[in-house]
Design a protein around this motif. Structure first.
Motif, PDB file in Angstrom:
ATOM      1  N   ASP A  63       0.846  -1.194   0.000  1.00  0.00           N
ATOM      2  CA  ASP A  63       0.000   0.000   0.000  1.00  0.00           C
ATOM      3  C   ASP A  63       0.884   1.247   0.000  1.00  0.00           C
ATOM      4  O   ASP A  63       2.127   1.152  -0.077  1.00  0.00           O
ATOM      5  N   ASP A  64       0.274   2.411   0.111  1.00  0.00           N
ATOM      6  CA  ASP A  64       1.026   3.667   0.044  1.00  0.00           C
ATOM      7  C   ASP A  64       2.016   3.801   1.203  1.00  0.00           C
ATOM      8  O   ASP A  64       3.018   4.524   1.085  1.00  0.00           O
ATOM      9  N   ALA A  65       1.750   3.107   2.298  1.00  0.00           N
ATOM     10  CA  ALA A  65       2.645   3.165   3.458  1.00  0.00           C
ATOM     11  C   ALA A  65       3.733   2.091   3.393  1.00  0.00           C
ATOM     12  O   ALA A  65       4.542   1.968   4.319  1.00  0.00           O
ATOM     13  N   GLY A  66       3.736   1.297   2.316  1.00  0.00           N
ATOM     14  CA  GLY A  66       4.760   0.268   2.170  1.00  0.00           C
ATOM     15  C   GLY A  66       4.431  -1.045   2.834  1.00  0.00           C
ATOM     16  O   GLY A  66       5.282  -1.950   2.900  1.00  0.00           O
ATOM     17  N   ARG A  67       3.174  -1.211   3.319  1.00  0.00           N
ATOM     18  CA  ARG A  67       2.774  -2.452   3.983  1.00  0.00           C
ATOM     19  C   ARG A  67       2.274  -3.467   2.962  1.00  0.00           C
ATOM     20  O   ARG A  67       1.612  -3.103   1.987  1.00  0.00           O
ATOM     21  N   LEU A  68       2.562  -4.736   3.215  1.00  0.00           N
ATOM     22  CA  LEU A  68       2.147  -5.813   2.310  1.00  0.00           C
ATOM     23  C   LEU A  68       0.647  -6.044   2.424  1.00  0.00           C
ATOM     24  O   LEU A  68       0.118  -6.229   3.530  1.00  0.00           O
ATOM     25  N   GLU A  69      -0.038  -6.039   1.288  1.00  0.00           N
ATOM     26  CA  GLU A  69      -1.478  -6.257   1.263  1.00  0.00           C
ATOM     27  C   GLU A  69      -1.776  -7.723   0.966  1.00  0.00           C
ATOM     28  O   GLU A  69      -1.329  -8.263  -0.057  1.00  0.00           O
ATOM     29  N   CYS A  70      -2.519  -8.362   1.856  1.00  0.00           N
ATOM     30  CA  CYS A  70      -2.763  -9.803   1.753  1.00  0.00           C
ATOM     31  C   CYS A  70      -3.527 -10.173   0.476  1.00  0.00           C
ATOM     32  O   CYS A  70      -3.229 -11.195  -0.147  1.00  0.00           O
TER      33      CYS A  70
END
Length: 360
Positions: free
Chosen positions: A283-290
């Protein structure tokens, strides 16, 4: 009359690698000449730059030599080919200290390397730990010593005497561990920092190297560990592979080596795909989207997960397929599982449709 076919084969293999090293070294030197030194750039365009040499310094190539047939054949070929290509050639032997008289034997190997007119020649003693078992611990200590020697002498490359037989054994060991296509790809022809380690003999069998030593009257040392059934690779070499050839016929070693190359090509392609997919599943924050991870092919998704876990601090040598499978289940079989503990005090958990991987 030309050299014996075995001698010709080992020399050709080394010549090809030396050509590669020399080409890379020249390109690097050319790039350095085209790139202004920061101090010269600061001096201003109006000042004349210092003259640079007409040709790059002669590169140094070291051979890692245990005194066995494979590495002695490699050392002899390097000693013969290097002067013809204007490459400096040296040798390093590592004393693991695991056998009585190992220091004396290392000194003897160093003398043999010097007799081949290699320079510099060095015998390096190491202390072998216990982590990962005796074979892995010895390998780690050896590569650490070779890395240090290469840095100390400014070597462009270090040659290793692994043969096609060693490659076949490595593939079988990877298959037995069930650790995926990267393990089946065996040893690379070039590996380590900036491709430091080169393996010229991966297309040659062990008997060719031994024959080359015999016809050149090169003394060799047969390590008793290589026939000790306490070691997994030794059992595979003297029991496992012969049994396979008896059951399946000749050509098993060649087929396994070919499998290694095909697997390496596939693994490299998948790694590239995973590197490109990594940014697309965040996502925009760099977190992995399941959800986005779930849409990836399993082989690519697991590579993205492995990259993320390693980036969080999990050491590659302690991270196995079963660890990544557990993390993958947070994506494909989510049932409210708790956080998964991974090597390096890393934990993975699912929160709000995101996969969180961090230090615990």
């Amino acid at each position: 009359m030309g050299p014996h076919p075995a001698v010709a084969a080992i020399r050709l293999a080394v010549r090809r690698v030396l050509h590669d090293v020399l080409t890379e070294h020249t390109r690097s030197a050319d790039h350095s000449r085209r790139t202004p030194h920061p101090e010269l750039a600061e001096a201003g365009a109006g000042r004349q730059r210092a003259a640079l040499p007409e040709r790059p310094d002669t590169p140094l190539v070291l051979v890692a030599c245990s005194g066995g047939a494979d590495s002695m054949a490699l050392a002899s070929a390097l000693a013969f080919e290097a002067p013809k290509l204007d490459v400096r050639a040296g040798g390093i032997t590592v004393d693991h200290g695991l056998q009585d008289g190992s220091d004396t034997r290392a000194a003897e190997v160093a003398d043999r390397l010097a007799a081949l007119r290699l320079d510099p020649v060095e015998a390096v003693a190491v202390r072998v730990g216990h982590e990962g078992g005796p074979e892995a611990a010895a390998r780690d200590a050896r590569y650490a010593a070779l890395d240090a020697a290469a840095e100390r002498h400014g070597a462009a490359a270090v040659l290793l005497g692994h043969t096609r037989d060693d490659q076949a054994e490595t593939v079988l060991l990877g298959l037995a561990r069930g650790s995926g296509i990267r393990s089946l790809s065996g040893m690379a022809a070039a590996s380590g920092p900036a491709g430091r380690y080169r393996r010229p003999f991966l297309q040659l069998d062990r008997q060719t190297a031994r024959k080359a030593c015999i016809v050149q009257s090169l003394p060799v040392w047969d390590d008793p560990h290589n026939i000790d059934p306490a070691y997994t690779r030794s059992r595979l070499r003297h029991e496992g592979l012969p049994a396979l050839e008896k059951a399946l016929g000749k050509g098993v070693v060649e087929a396994l080596a070919r499998t290694a190359q095909l697997s390496r090509d596939d693994a490299d392609a998948l790694d590239t795909w995973a590197a490109e997919a990594d940014s697309a599943v965040r996502d925009d924050a760099g977190r992995l989207e399941c959800a986005k991870l779930y849409a990836l092919p399993p082989a690519v998704r697991r590579r993205v997960l492995r990259r993320a876990v390693m980036a969080a601090g999990s050491p590659a040598g302690s991270l196995f397929a079963r660890h990544i499978e557990e993390v993958d289940r947070l994506i494909t079989g989510w049932r409210g599982q708790r956080a998964i503990n991974l090597p390096g005090r890393v934990e993975a958990m699912r929160q709000g449709g995101r996969l969180v991987i961090r230090q615990s």
